[in-house]
Write an enzyme that holds these catalytic residues in place. Structure first.
Site, mmCIF file in Angstrom:
data_model
loop_
_atom_site.group_PDB
_atom_site.id
_atom_site.type_symbol
_atom_site.label_atom_id
_atom_site.label_comp_id
_atom_site.label_asym_id
_atom_site.label_seq_id
_atom_site.Cartn_x
_atom_site.Cartn_y
_atom_site.Cartn_z
ATOM 1 N N ARG A 1 0.831 -1.200 0.000
ATOM 2 C CA ARG A 1 0.000 0.000 0.000
ATOM 3 C C ARG A 1 0.868 1.253 0.000
ATOM 4 N NH1 ARG A 1 -3.816 -1.400 5.063
ATOM 5 N NH2 ARG A 1 -1.807 -2.163 5.786
ATOM 6 N N ASP B 1 0.895 5.619 0.384
ATOM 7 C CA ASP B 1 0.154 6.720 0.997
ATOM 8 C C ASP B 1 -0.235 7.767 -0.037
ATOM 9 O OD1 ASP B 1 0.314 5.644 3.551
ATOM 10 O OD2 ASP B 1 2.235 6.624 3.966
ATOM 11 N N ARG C 1 10.136 7.116 4.249
ATOM 12 C CA ARG C 1 10.153 8.562 4.462
ATOM 13 C C ARG C 1 10.810 8.923 5.797
ATOM 14 N NH1 ARG C 1 3.994 9.767 3.678
ATOM 15 N NH2 ARG C 1 4.613 11.864 4.377
#
Length: 271
Positions: A49, A51, A196
């Site tokens: 998945r 974001d 990130r």
């Protein structure tokens, strides 16, 4: 019959991959396109998945269907109904026990960071930006400490739903191409916001706020509060998902062109 599809997308205008109330996700767009092509509702399962604002060059999904069409027809049919920012790259019949997420050998994420005093225009939405000069050699020394089987709790979002924070990091590279700094991470799997968060902490090392050994200290303590803030989503790409050869998935070059360099990622077989 089970099908695997490779999908690429510009995540700038989407609310992330996973279907949610209100729509606006990549999964919504893909399932709607497949429904229009197949004439029946279709549910897809993805390899990883992403974001809101995150892009993909080689997302892999699987679906089950009774509709018998050529692989070319599946690709062409889905793309006919998809928005311009999403495209199916290939389709492949796979074994019934293939699972886009569980069967994956590794995922490869790439982060693009513009490193110069003034913000970017042409790369807006496609790369992060940091205005202070960065020491890439120090960042690479820090990235080397991420390799191997590690507990990545210090780089895990609070809302992460993964059962275990322990992952195997197989590649961690930081390179510079003029004003562009490129981060490449390949691991068995990733935690929520892990890439990130890693980029944010490596940038802190590159700026001189911490020594490379700080990364090892973060890994050892496992405290997210001590690591750097999460970096912007815009520069993150799911570059490839790799599978072992016995699944028979195509070799597909998902090339992301860089200023002064031509580098590619391969979606498909591990190697």
């Amino acid at each position: 019959m089970r099908l695997a599809l490779a999908v690429e997308y510009d995540g700038s205008s989407f609310r992330g991959w996973q279907q949610q109330p209100g729509g606006g996700t990549v999964q919504d767009a893909l399932q709607d396109a497949l429904r229009q092509f197949a004439g029946v509702p279709v549910t897809v399962v993805c390899a990883g998945r992403t974001d809101a604002g995150v892009h993909a060059l080689g997302q892999v999904v699987h679906l089950d269907t009774q509709l018998e069409r050529s692989m070319f027809a599946w690709v062409r049919g889905a793309n006919t109904f998809l928005p311009a920012a999403v495209a199916v790259r290939w389709a492949q019949i796979v074994a019934d026990d293939f699972h886009a997420r569980a069967s994956a050998y590794s995922r490869h994420y790439r982060y693009l960071l513009i490193n110069r005093a003034h913000r970017t225009g042409a790369w807006h939405g496609k790369a992060g930006w940091y205005h202070h000069p960065l020491d890439v050699a120090a960042m690479q020394a820090a990235a080397d400490l991420l390799l191997g089987e590690r507990d990545f709790s210090a780089f895990r979002a609070a809302e992460c739903q993964a059962i275990s924070p322990v992952k195997i990091m197989r590649r961690a590279e930081v390179r510079r191409f003029d004003d562009l700094v490129v981060f490449d991470f390949e691991a068995s799997a990733f935690l929520h916001h892990m890439v990130r968060n890693l980029v944010g902490s490596l940038v802190a090392v590159g700026q001189g706020k911490h020594s490379p050994e700080w990364i090892a200290e973060l890994l050892a303590c496992g405290d997210r509060r001590l690591a750097a803030p999460t970096f912007a989503a815009a520069g993150l790409y799911l570059a490839a998902v790799r599978y072992q050869p016995h699944w028979g998935l195509p070799h597909t070059a998902a090339t992301l062109f860089l200023p002064g360099a031509f580098d590619s990622c391969v979606t498909g077989r591990a190697g």
